[in-house]
Design a protein around this motif. Structure first.
Motif, short mmCIF file in Angstrom:
data_model
loop_
_atom_site.label_atom_id
_atom_site.label_comp_id
_atom_site.label_asym_id
_atom_site.label_seq_id
_atom_site.Cartn_x
_atom_site.Cartn_y
_atom_site.Cartn_z
N ILE A 10 -10.42 -20.74 -19.99
CA ILE A 10 -11.33 -19.75 -19.39
C ILE A 10 -12.75 -19.98 -19.85
O ILE A 10 -13.71 -19.98 -19.07
CB ILE A 10 -10.85 -18.33 -19.74
CG1 ILE A 10 -9.50 -18.06 -19.06
CG2 ILE A 10 -11.89 -17.30 -19.31
CD1 ILE A 10 -8.86 -16.74 -19.45
N LEU A 11 -12.91 -20.24 -21.18
CA LEU A 11 -14.24 -20.49 -21.72
C LEU A 11 -14.86 -21.73 -21.12
O LEU A 11 -16.05 -21.78 -20.81
CB LEU A 11 -14.16 -20.61 -23.25
CG LEU A 11 -13.84 -19.31 -24.01
CD1 LEU A 11 -13.66 -19.60 -25.51
CD2 LEU A 11 -14.95 -18.29 -23.80
N ALA A 13 -14.16 -23.01 -18.20
CA ALA A 13 -14.51 -22.73 -16.79
C ALA A 13 -15.80 -21.95 -16.69
O ALA A 13 -16.67 -22.23 -15.85
CB ALA A 13 -13.37 -21.99 -16.11
N ILE A 14 -15.95 -20.97 -17.58
CA ILE A 14 -17.19 -20.17 -17.56
C ILE A 14 -18.39 -21.03 -17.92
O ILE A 14 -19.45 -20.97 -17.30
CB ILE A 14 -17.06 -18.98 -18.52
CG1 ILE A 14 -15.99 -18.00 -18.00
CG2 ILE A 14 -18.40 -18.27 -18.68
CD1 ILE A 14 -15.70 -16.86 -18.96
N GLY A 15 -18.22 -21.88 -18.94
CA GLY A 15 -19.30 -22.77 -19.34
C GLY A 15 -19.69 -23.71 -18.22
O GLY A 15 -20.87 -23.99 -17.98
N ALA A 17 -19.28 -23.19 -15.01
CA ALA A 17 -19.95 -22.42 -13.97
C ALA A 17 -21.41 -22.16 -14.32
O ALA A 17 -22.31 -22.26 -13.48
CB ALA A 17 -19.21 -21.11 -13.72
N ILE A 18 -21.62 -21.85 -15.60
CA ILE A 18 -23.01 -21.61 -16.06
C ILE A 18 -23.83 -22.88 -15.93
O ILE A 18 -24.97 -22.87 -15.49
CB ILE A 18 -23.00 -21.08 -17.49
CG1 ILE A 18 -22.37 -19.68 -17.55
CG2 ILE A 18 -24.42 -21.05 -18.05
CD1 ILE A 18 -22.19 -19.14 -18.97
#
Length: 246
Positions: A10-11, A13-15, A17-18
């Motif tokens: 999850i981390l 994926a978020i990174g 996306a950012i």
């Protein structure tokens, strides 16, 4: 393989996306900076093209030209339609002034009326005729009634068949009447003679000189008088030297 836990995934994926969002923003901002003109100094910007410069001026000139044409389209007919009435008004004003001057001329000369030539001395205070002494014989002589002079032979003025005859009489004189025009050693100029004529015409007795018999204002009356009194031959008019009342 390195196994990732769920939280790590999850981390990650978020990174990612950012990272993608930041990279996209940077690309967009760089694209705007290249395509926009706000950052280009005014002195370095390209000037407008010739059509961009000439078209507004040409359109403005065409617009004013159209306005000018429309103005003349309205103004010229308006002036043309009003001109006859304007000319008539001016002519009537000039005639009125001429008659006023003539009315002063017929009176006696005085300090207040320095243009007077004294027609009333011989023709009476109302210009209806009077009596004077014949300088040669000392006998009384009747002077013509100027209020009926335009009647010509219809009213006993057998020498008068129009304005020209009245003018000739004033200018050259007749019988006891001296010449008044400077052309014949008199004292009056052409304008003054015309003023006298206009005044005399203006005071005609309408009962004795109706329009039908007014030889000063009605050309048909002149033709009728020549036909009736001269058998249609104008050359038979009495001469100024004849002993005929004018």
């Amino acid at each position: 393989m390195i196994a990732l836990t769920q939280s790590q995934g999850i981390l990650l994926a978020i990174g990612g996306a950012i990272f993608v969002a930041v990279a996209g923003a940077i690309l967009v901002l760089r694209g705007r900076s290249r395509d926009g003109s706000l950052d280009i100094p005014d002195a370095m910007r390209p000037g407008p093209s010739d059509p961009d410069l000439e078209t507004p001026l040409l359109q403005k000139l065409q617009g004013w030209g159209l306005v000018l044409v429309l103005f003349f389209v309205v103004w010229m007919p308006a002036v043309w339609l009003a001109e006859p009435q304007r000319n008539l008004s001016q002519e009537q004003a000039l005639l009125k002034d001429s008659i006023r001057r003539g009315s002063h001329m017929v009176e006696l000369f005085s300090e207040e009326n320095q243009g007077g030539v004294g027609c009333v001395q011989c023709h009476g205070s109302e210009l209806q005729g009077s009596r004077i002494l014949n300088t040669a014989t000392g006998t009384p002589v009747l002077t013509p009634n100027l209020q009926t002079v335009c009647g010509g032979p219809y009213t006993g003025h057998n020498l008068i068949y129009g304005l020209n005859d009245i003018k000739t009489t004033i200018e050259q004189g007749r019988g006891q009447m001296p010449s008044w025009s400077i052309r014949y050693e008199g004292a009056l100029g052409d304008q003054q003679v015309n003023d006298l004529i206009n005044y005399v015409v203006s005071i005609q007795d309408e009962e004795q000189v109706p329009f039908e018999k007014n030889l000063c204002t009605n050309p048909e009356a002149v033709d009728a008088a020549v036909e009736e009194f001269l058998n249609g031959d104008p050359t038979k008019k009495p001469s100024p030297t004849d002993n005929v009342q004018f």
